[in-house]
Design a protein around this motif. Structure first.
Motif, PDB file in Angstrom:
ATOM      1  N   PRO A  68     -12.606  -8.859   2.560  1.00 31.57           N
ATOM      2  CA  PRO A  68     -11.673  -9.964   2.324  1.00 31.57           C
ATOM      3  C   PRO A  68     -10.293  -9.509   1.850  1.00 31.57           C
ATOM      4  N   GLU A  69      -9.324 -10.398   2.025  1.00 31.21           N
ATOM      5  CA  GLU A  69      -8.014 -10.210   1.416  1.00 31.21           C
ATOM      6  C   GLU A  69      -8.166 -10.130  -0.101  1.00 31.21           C
ATOM      7  N   MET A  70      -7.412  -9.240  -0.726  1.00 29.27           N
ATOM      8  CA  MET A  70      -7.334  -9.067  -2.176  1.00 29.27           C
ATOM      9  C   MET A  70      -8.552  -8.383  -2.775  1.00 29.27           C
ATOM     10  N   ALA A  71      -9.522  -7.995  -1.949  1.00 25.55           N
ATOM     11  CA  ALA A  71     -10.702  -7.328  -2.492  1.00 25.55           C
ATOM     12  C   ALA A  71     -10.366  -5.959  -3.064  1.00 25.55           C
ATOM     13  N   ILE A  72      -9.381  -5.300  -2.485  1.00 25.87           N
ATOM     14  CA  ILE A  72      -9.050  -3.943  -2.926  1.00 25.87           C
ATOM     15  C   ILE A  72      -8.176  -3.963  -4.172  1.00 25.87           C
ATOM     16  N   GLN A  73      -7.257  -4.897  -4.269  1.00 25.19           N
ATOM     17  CA  GLN A  73      -6.293  -4.892  -5.380  1.00 25.19           C
ATOM     18  C   GLN A  73      -6.531  -5.971  -6.429  1.00 25.19           C
ATOM     19  N   GLY A  74      -7.289  -6.996  -6.094  1.00 24.70           N
ATOM     20  CA  GLY A  74      -7.385  -8.113  -7.024  1.00 24.70           C
ATOM     21  C   GLY A  74      -6.014  -8.754  -7.190  1.00 24.70           C
ATOM     22  N   MET A  75      -5.792  -9.388  -8.324  1.00 29.25           N
ATOM     23  CA  MET A  75      -4.481  -9.973  -8.613  1.00 29.25           C
ATOM     24  C   MET A  75      -3.681  -8.971  -9.441  1.00 29.25           C
ATOM     25  N   ILE A  76      -2.607  -8.429  -8.859  1.00 32.77           N
ATOM     26  CA  ILE A  76      -1.796  -7.453  -9.579  1.00 32.77           C
ATOM     27  C   ILE A  76      -1.040  -8.138 -10.718  1.00 32.77           C
ATOM     28  N   ALA A  77      -1.062  -7.503 -11.890  1.00 33.63           N
ATOM     29  CA  ALA A  77      -0.292  -8.005 -13.035  1.00 33.63           C
ATOM     30  C   ALA A  77       1.164  -7.612 -12.843  1.00 33.63           C
ATOM     31  N   ASN A  78       1.856  -8.377 -12.043  1.00 32.07           N
ATOM     32  CA  ASN A  78       3.200  -8.006 -11.612  1.00 32.07           C
ATOM     33  C   ASN A  78       4.197  -9.107 -11.961  1.00 32.07           C
ATOM     34  N   THR A  79       5.483  -8.764 -11.963  1.00 33.14           N
ATOM     35  CA  THR A  79       6.551  -9.747 -12.114  1.00 33.14           C
ATOM     36  C   THR A  79       7.348  -9.746 -10.822  1.00 33.14           C
ATOM     37  N   PRO A  80       7.081 -10.647  -9.891  1.00 34.47           N
ATOM     38  CA  PRO A  80       7.753 -10.628  -8.598  1.00 34.47           C
ATOM     39  C   PRO A  80       9.272 -10.671  -8.741  1.00 34.47           C
ATOM     40  N   GLY A  81       9.922  -9.824  -7.967  1.00 28.94           N
ATOM     41  CA  GLY A  81      11.364  -9.711  -8.045  1.00 28.94           C
ATOM     42  C   GLY A  81      11.816  -8.634  -9.004  1.00 28.94           C
ATOM     43  N   ASN A  82      10.888  -8.125  -9.809  1.00 30.10           N
ATOM     44  CA  ASN A  82      11.197  -7.021 -10.704  1.00 30.10           C
ATOM     45  C   ASN A  82      11.049  -5.735  -9.894  1.00 30.10           C
ATOM     46  N   ARG A  83      12.182  -5.144  -9.530  1.00 32.11           N
ATOM     47  CA  ARG A  83      12.175  -4.005  -8.620  1.00 32.11           C
ATOM     48  C   ARG A  83      11.327  -2.848  -9.145  1.00 32.11           C
ATOM     49  N   GLU A  84      11.425  -2.578 -10.430  1.00 31.65           N
ATOM     50  CA  GLU A  84      10.690  -1.448 -10.994  1.00 31.65           C
ATOM     51  C   GLU A  84       9.186  -1.679 -10.941  1.00 31.65           C
ATOM     52  N   ARG A  85       8.738  -2.875 -11.325  1.00 33.86           N
ATOM     53  CA  ARG A  85       7.307  -3.174 -11.312  1.00 33.86           C
ATOM     54  C   ARG A  85       6.764  -3.189  -9.885  1.00 33.86           C
ATOM     55  N   GLU A  86       7.524  -3.756  -8.965  1.00 34.59           N
ATOM     56  CA  GLU A  86       7.074  -3.804  -7.579  1.00 34.59           C
ATOM     57  C   GLU A  86       6.943  -2.400  -6.997  1.00 34.59           C
ATOM     58  N   ALA A  87       7.918  -1.551  -7.277  1.00 35.24           N
ATOM     59  CA  ALA A  87       7.858  -0.173  -6.780  1.00 35.24           C
ATOM     60  C   ALA A  87       6.648   0.563  -7.357  1.00 35.24           C
ATOM     61  N   HIS A  88       6.290   0.237  -8.590  1.00 33.51           N
ATOM     62  CA  HIS A  88       5.156   0.889  -9.236  1.00 33.51           C
ATOM     63  C   HIS A  88       3.848   0.554  -8.532  1.00 33.51           C
TER      64      HIS A  88
END
Length: 396
Positions: A68-88
């Motif tokens: 399924p979709e998201m099975a590998i990553q789950g829900m990432i604890a991310n802040t969308p639009g935050n370039r540094e977090r997204e790159a990480h």
């Protein structure tokens, strides 16, 4: 190595013998760090061994496993639009996660279909996409498809965007100017022609039809969140896609999420299923379980191909009067190229909310939608912004 699928030739064309398909519903674990995705794949692979062993009891070799979709990553604890977090958190295909799946595909001699979101792309620096992929029994990534339609929350919650947001360049770079190949690619394999409609894309009829019109015989539709499963939307959509497109639909849904404190929450409701080309469910998980689960069945591509070329009632492709259907979409609704010049930044969800609100007003002006009595344009309780709802939920 498992026994290879039996293929013989009739008048120069390969004949595909029936084979088994396994759709996994694994437990999910949220990524805390970039490396967690690989550990999740290893956990899924361990369960895949058992599921494939049992799936072979159908009497035919397992040649396709779907995750399924998201099975590998789950829900990432991310802040969308935050370039540094997204790159990480951003991943690549191929990458460490697909490398682990490649080993398993070779070991089991099967195709594996899965998905990763917030995927880097060299053609679009600083942009991230939700990408489905297929790995062949040689361990090679032979197919990638970028999620083309998402709900109002996805970009603003996860940090990915759609091809439509960079439309002109995407069609040119990914399809060499051909929109069908850019948006609806299909993997033509020894076990049949396979396309993937990711999660919310299955809410609309167009994505599955686009894949079918590009030759897909198996449409994989991974994942849908509640309450769409408990209300029956998931089942209706999957059966409709199979029936309207004369295709097998393989639809795995996520298992429960295991929380850091050991608790369990179920946001997706299970009910993985496989549907035959007549829209009949031939394998289904009822409800959800507290652990990993799967469904499996044997499919017959040759029988499907005979059905599709028969000059009868159920071969709908021959009856399509395309000019009259094209008129439905002559007037655009959702704006294209909105992130062509610059990537999304923080505040993404509010911008998406405003875009969709404008689209509703546009459809009212065109007479497509008729507002209820007392409707207040651009305001009122009926128009509470999605962003407000999400912010309140997050604070709670």
């Amino acid at each position: 190595m498992r026994g290879r699928i039996s293929v013989h030739m009739i008048e120069g064309a390969p004949v595909v013998e029936p084979y088994s398909v396994v759709a996994l519903s694994p437990r999910t674990f949220q990524m805390k760090e970039r490396e967690d995705g690989v550990e999740n794949v290893k956990r899924i692979n361990n369960f895949m061994d058992t599921a494939v062993m049992v799936g072979a009891w159908e009497g035919a070799p397992v040649r396709l496993v779907v995750i399924p979709e998201m099975a590998i990553q789950g829900m990432i604890a991310n802040t969308p639009g935050n370039r540094e977090r997204e790159a990480h958190f951003a991943v690549t295909i191929p990458g460490p996660e697909t490398d682990e799946l490649s080993k398993k595909a070779q070991q089991l001699n099967t195709y594996i279909a899965a998905e990763l979101y917030m995927v880097k792309d060299d053609d679009f620096p600083d942009r991230y996409f939700n990408v489905a992929f297929i790995i062949d029994p040689n361990g090679e990534v032979v197919y990638k498809r970028y999620k083309a339609t998402s709900d109002a929350y996805e970009g603003g919650m996860l940090g990915n965007m759609n091809p439509h947001d960079v439309w002109d360049e995407f069609v040119e770079k990914k399809g060499n100017g051909n929109a069908m190949n850019a948006i609806f690619p299909v993997a033509r394999t020894e076990i049949g022609n396979i396309g993937i409609a990711i999660c919310h894309e299955g809410v609309y009829p167009e994505i599955a039809r686009g894949l079918a019109m590009n030759g897909a015989e198996i449409i994989i539709r991974p994942t849908l969140i509640e309450p769409a499963v408990m209300t029956g939307m998931w089942e209706i959509q999957n059966r409709a896609h199979a029936l309207f497109n004369a295709a097998y639909v393989v639809a795995p849904n996520l298992g429960p999420e295991i929380l850091p404190d050991g608790g369990i929450q179920d946001l997706f409701g299970g009910q993985s299923m496989i549907v035959n080309p007549r829209g009949q469910i031939v394998a289904q998980q009822k409800g959800w379980t507290s652990g990993d689960s799967f469904v499996c069945t044997t499919i017959d591509i040759e029988a499907l191909r005979r059905q599709r070329i028969a000059n009868g009632l159920y071969n709908q492709f021959k009856d399509l009067r395309t000019e009259q259907y094209r008129a439905i979409y002559d007037q655009p609704i959702y704006p294209k190229n909105q992130y062509l010049d610059a990537p999304p930044t923080e505040g993404w969800l509010a911008r998406e909310d405003a875009t969709r609100a404008r689209n509703i007003e546009l459809l009212i002006e065109r007479g497509v939608l008729t507002p209820p009595t007392g409707y207040q344009r651009n305001g009122g309780s009926a128009n509470t912004p999605i962003s407000d709802t999400v912010e309140k939920t997050a604070k709670g």
